[in-house]
Design a protein around this motif. Structure first.
Motif, PDB file in Angstrom:
ATOM      1  N   SER A 138      91.634  54.707 105.433  1.00 24.97           N
ATOM      2  CA  SER A 138      91.074  54.698 104.291  1.00 24.97           C
ATOM      3  C   SER A 138      91.923  53.891 103.145  1.00 24.97           C
ATOM      4  CB  SER A 138      90.743  56.105 103.799  1.00 24.97           C
ATOM      5  OG  SER A 138      90.305  56.239 102.462  1.00 24.97           O
ATOM      6  N   VAL A 139      91.237  53.135 102.364  1.00 25.29           N
ATOM      7  CA  VAL A 139      92.020  52.683 101.392  1.00 25.29           C
ATOM      8  C   VAL A 139      92.409  53.299 100.193  1.00 25.29           C
ATOM      9  CG1 VAL A 139      89.903  51.465 100.328  1.00 25.29           C
ATOM     10  CG2 VAL A 139      92.125  50.440 100.062  1.00 25.29           C
ATOM     11  N   ILE A 140      91.138  54.398  99.993  1.00 18.27           N
ATOM     12  CA  ILE A 140      91.494  55.433  98.720  1.00 18.27           C
ATOM     13  C   ILE A 140      92.634  56.215  99.170  1.00 18.27           C
ATOM     14  CG2 ILE A 140      90.518  57.199  97.696  1.00 18.27           C
ATOM     15  CD1 ILE A 140      87.430  55.937  97.954  1.00 18.27           C
ATOM     16  N   GLU A 141      92.642  56.521 100.579  1.00 16.85           N
ATOM     17  CA  GLU A 141      93.682  57.620 100.564  1.00 16.85           C
ATOM     18  C   GLU A 141      95.042  56.758 100.586  1.00 16.85           C
ATOM     19  OE1 GLU A 141      93.644  60.682 101.353  1.00 16.85           O
ATOM     20  OE2 GLU A 141      91.868  61.460 101.912  1.00 16.85           O
ATOM     21  N   ALA A 142      95.208  55.666 100.939  1.00 15.92           N
ATOM     22  CA  ALA A 142      96.175  54.735 100.749  1.00 15.92           C
ATOM     23  C   ALA A 142      97.078  54.670  99.302  1.00 15.92           C
ATOM     24  CB  ALA A 142      96.191  53.399 101.245  1.00 15.92           C
ATOM     25  N   VAL A 143      95.844  54.423  98.283  1.00 18.83           N
ATOM     26  CA  VAL A 143      96.341  54.269  97.102  1.00 18.83           C
ATOM     27  C   VAL A 143      96.859  55.626  96.447  1.00 18.83           C
ATOM     28  CG1 VAL A 143      95.562  53.884  94.694  1.00 18.83           C
ATOM     29  CG2 VAL A 143      94.772  52.242  96.607  1.00 18.83           C
ATOM     30  N   GLN A 144      95.911  56.841  96.785  1.00 20.08           N
ATOM     31  CA  GLN A 144      96.482  58.057  96.506  1.00 20.08           C
ATOM     32  C   GLN A 144      97.553  58.523  96.874  1.00 20.08           C
ATOM     33  OE1 GLN A 144      93.006  60.505  97.774  1.00 20.08           O
ATOM     34  NE2 GLN A 144      92.068  60.491  95.586  1.00 20.08           N
ATOM     35  N   CYS A 145      98.012  58.162  98.270  1.00 19.09           N
ATOM     36  CA  CYS A 145      99.532  58.414  98.741  1.00 19.09           C
ATOM     37  C   CYS A 145     100.396  57.679  98.050  1.00 19.09           C
ATOM     38  CB  CYS A 145      99.300  57.976 100.222  1.00 19.09           C
ATOM     39  SG  CYS A 145     100.827  58.383 100.985  1.00 19.09           S
ATOM     40  N   ALA A 146     100.264  56.236  97.600  1.00 16.80           N
ATOM     41  CA  ALA A 146     101.156  55.549  96.961  1.00 16.80           C
ATOM     42  C   ALA A 146     101.420  56.081  95.662  1.00 16.80           C
ATOM     43  CB  ALA A 146     100.564  54.066  96.832  1.00 16.80           C
ATOM     44  N   VAL A 147     100.203  56.801  94.959  1.00 17.41           N
ATOM     45  CA  VAL A 147     100.657  57.386  93.576  1.00 17.41           C
ATOM     46  C   VAL A 147     101.454  58.632  93.750  1.00 17.41           C
ATOM     47  CG1 VAL A 147      99.408  58.453  91.607  1.00 17.41           C
ATOM     48  CG2 VAL A 147      98.710  56.075  92.667  1.00 17.41           C
ATOM     49  N   ASP A 148     100.986  59.484  94.631  1.00 14.45           N
ATOM     50  CA  ASP A 148     101.629  60.792  94.860  1.00 14.45           C
ATOM     51  C   ASP A 148     103.288  60.284  95.311  1.00 14.45           C
ATOM     52  OD1 ASP A 148      99.286  61.947  94.435  1.00 14.45           O
ATOM     53  OD2 ASP A 148      98.976  62.473  96.574  1.00 14.45           O
ATOM     54  N   ILE A 149     103.473  59.513  96.102  1.00 14.91           N
ATOM     55  CA  ILE A 149     104.885  59.093  96.388  1.00 14.91           C
ATOM     56  C   ILE A 149     105.693  58.833  95.106  1.00 14.91           C
ATOM     57  CG2 ILE A 149     106.287  57.220  97.602  1.00 14.91           C
ATOM     58  CD1 ILE A 149     104.359  57.242  99.722  1.00 14.91           C
ATOM     59  N   GLN A 150     105.173  57.718  94.211  1.00  6.34           N
ATOM     60  CA  GLN A 150     105.951  57.543  93.079  1.00  6.34           C
ATOM     61  C   GLN A 150     106.128  58.327  92.089  1.00  6.34           C
ATOM     62  OE1 GLN A 150     107.446  54.953  93.622  1.00  6.34           O
ATOM     63  NE2 GLN A 150     106.835  53.127  93.649  1.00  6.34           N
ATOM     64  N   THR A 151     104.801  59.313  92.045  1.00  2.00           N
ATOM     65  CA  THR A 151     104.920  60.465  91.255  1.00  2.00           C
ATOM     66  C   THR A 151     106.391  61.501  91.493  1.00  2.00           C
ATOM     67  OG1 THR A 151     102.798  60.188  90.703  1.00  2.00           O
ATOM     68  CG2 THR A 151     103.769  62.396  90.085  1.00  2.00           C
ATOM     69  N   ASP A 152     106.160  61.808  92.807  1.00  2.00           N
ATOM     70  CA  ASP A 152     107.165  62.864  93.290  1.00  2.00           C
ATOM     71  C   ASP A 152     108.570  62.327  93.305  1.00  2.00           C
ATOM     72  OD1 ASP A 152     108.580  64.327  95.148  1.00  2.00           O
ATOM     73  OD2 ASP A 152     106.872  65.351  95.949  1.00  2.00           O
ATOM     74  N   LEU A 153     108.575  60.900  93.552  1.00  2.00           N
ATOM     75  CA  LEU A 153     110.002  60.702  93.751  1.00  2.00           C
ATOM     76  C   LEU A 153     110.461  60.272  92.165  1.00  2.00           C
ATOM     77  CD1 LEU A 153     109.938  57.913  96.518  1.00  2.00           C
ATOM     78  CD2 LEU A 153     110.631  60.315  96.630  1.00  2.00           C
ATOM     79  N   SER A 154     109.832  60.164  91.281  1.00  2.00           N
ATOM     80  CA  SER A 154     109.826  60.059  89.830  1.00  2.00           C
ATOM     81  C   SER A 154     110.633  61.267  89.428  1.00  2.00           C
ATOM     82  CB  SER A 154     108.759  59.398  88.982  1.00  2.00           C
ATOM     83  OG  SER A 154     109.405  59.456  87.658  1.00  2.00           O
ATOM     84  N   LEU A 155     109.793  62.342  89.714  1.00  4.50           N
ATOM     85  CA  LEU A 155     110.382  63.648  89.226  1.00  4.50           C
ATOM     86  C   LEU A 155     111.907  63.992  89.863  1.00  4.50           C
ATOM     87  CD1 LEU A 155     106.874  65.689  89.899  1.00  4.50           C
ATOM     88  CD2 LEU A 155     108.109  64.944  87.333  1.00  4.50           C
ATOM     89  N   ARG A 156     112.092  63.594  91.133  1.00 10.26           N
ATOM     90  CA  ARG A 156     113.299  63.941  91.886  1.00 10.26           C
ATOM     91  C   ARG A 156     114.386  63.077  91.158  1.00 10.26           C
ATOM     92  NH1 ARG A 156     112.946  66.483  97.165  1.00 10.26           N
ATOM     93  NH2 ARG A 156     110.535  66.868  97.371  1.00 10.26           N
ATOM     94  N   ASN A 157     114.046  61.723  90.731  1.00 13.09           N
ATOM     95  CA  ASN A 157     114.953  60.915  90.269  1.00 13.09           C
ATOM     96  C   ASN A 157     115.444  61.341  88.671  1.00 13.09           C
ATOM     97  OD1 ASN A 157     115.655  59.184  92.283  1.00 13.09           O
ATOM     98  ND2 ASN A 157     113.704  57.739  91.869  1.00 13.09           N
ATOM     99  N   ALA A 158     114.488  62.104  88.075  1.00 10.34           N
ATOM    100  CA  ALA A 158     114.745  62.227  86.616  1.00 10.34           C
ATOM    101  C   ALA A 158     115.960  63.166  86.616  1.00 10.34           C
ATOM    102  CB  ALA A 158     113.401  63.061  86.288  1.00 10.34           C
ATOM    103  N   ASP A 159     116.333  64.001  87.593  1.00  6.18           N
ATOM    104  CA  ASP A 159     117.534  64.955  87.487  1.00  6.18           C
ATOM    105  C   ASP A 159     118.944  64.152  87.769  1.00  6.18           C
ATOM    106  OD1 ASP A 159     115.804  67.016  86.924  1.00  6.18           O
ATOM    107  OD2 ASP A 159     115.619  67.570  88.910  1.00  6.18           O
ATOM    108  N   LEU A 160     118.816  62.855  88.376  1.00  9.70           N
ATOM    109  CA  LEU A 160     119.978  62.113  88.819  1.00  9.70           C
ATOM    110  C   LEU A 160     120.365  61.117  87.744  1.00  9.70           C
ATOM    111  CD1 LEU A 160     118.576  61.228  92.334  1.00  9.70           C
ATOM    112  CD2 LEU A 160     120.280  63.013  91.816  1.00  9.70           C
TER     113      LEU A 160
END
Length: 278
Positions: free
Chosen positions: A66-88
């Motif tokens: 599913s292309v929609i699942e692909a885009v949602q997954c990419a957004v979730d990845i960048q959002t999650d990693l951004s939160l983790r990077n914020a403390d570094l």
């Protein structure tokens, strides 16, 4: 020998920006963070029914039905990693670039090949740090189905792909900064200053954006624009710019164009307001 199969799939390619610099600064810490971030990506991929096809170095290729699942997954990845990077500290943050394409792929065993994969990889190479680039085929499928902001970048010339690729950037976290191309080298360690565009470059960029916009419009809009342009050209060739009589024979097409654009805008806003995330 297993037979090569073909199928349509959404392909996500991701890799770490400035990976060589991070390894040079702290090999053990960088490798440990890469493993931890890959676990995050693996969990989100599974949640969105994707399949990690391959990993090498700091890169990863993921396939989705599913292309929609692909885009949602990419957004979730960048959002999650951004939160983790914020403390570094800034110097140790690990940020990914992501490119997504929807296309025909060749499947051999657990591996995938073909232009469908190549375009995703090339979009990833020119994606902004911490950002996501989509091909035209992906954008067409998700633009009215996901509550996301998009920026049309027009045709992009990418390495080893003969035709320019129409690209779209996803705006994440309410960011409004303009997209800045980083070139086609995925290991680019520093952003070179971007000189202001000259008048010819601005004109060429404007023409490319106008063409890309016109290609996305329904047939009645394209026909109206072409007829208005025809009468304007005829005006110039016969009487010059004085008088401007082309407006009168163009009026029906001007009204049709305005009506179509207003109708399309209203429909898009209604879809965004009423359609839930898939």
């Amino acid at each position: 020998m297993e037979r090569t199969r073909r199928r349509l799939a959404a392909v996500m390619c991701a890799d770490v920006a400035h990976y060589s610099r991070l390894m040079e600064t702290d090999e053990d810490g960088t490798l440990g963070r890469l493993k931890a971030y890959r676990e995050v990506m693996s969990g989100l991929t599974e949640r969105h029914n994707g399949r990690i096809v391959n990993t090498w170095g700091d890169a990863v290729i993921i396939e989705f039905a599913s292309v929609i699942e692909a885009v949602q997954c990419a957004v979730d990845i960048q959002t999650d990693l951004s939160l983790r990077n914020a403390d570094l500290p800034q110097a140790t943050r690990m940020e990914f670039r992501i490119g997504i394409n929807l296309g025909d792929i060749m499947v051999e065993g657990n591996d995938i090949y073909g232009d469908g994969v190549n375009v995703a990889a090339r979009l990833q190479e020119i994606a902004p740090v911490g950002g996501i680039l989509l091909s035209q085929s992906v954008f067409d499928q998700v633009r009215n189905k996901l509550a996301l902001g998009f920026e049309s970048l027009g045709p992009q010339k990418v390495h080893n792909v003969s035709e320019p690729v129409d690209a779209y950037a996803i705006r994440l976290g309410g960011k409004n900064e303009p997209w800045v191309p980083l070139g086609t080298n995925p290991r680019l360690e520093a952003e070179a200053p971007v000189p202001p565009p000259v008048m010819g470059q601005r004109l060429e960029s404007g023409v490319d954006q106008a063409r890309a916009w016109l290609r996305r419009q329904p047939k009645r809009v394209r026909s109206s624009v072409l007829m208005i342009g025809f009468f304007f050209l005829l005006n110039i060739l016969t009487t010059g710019l004085s008088p401007l009589w082309f407006v009168w024979p163009s009026l029906p097409f001007i009204f049709l164009l305005a009506w179509s654009l207003l109708l399309g805008k209203g429909s898009s806003q209604k879809d965004m307001e009423t359609r839930p995330l898939d």
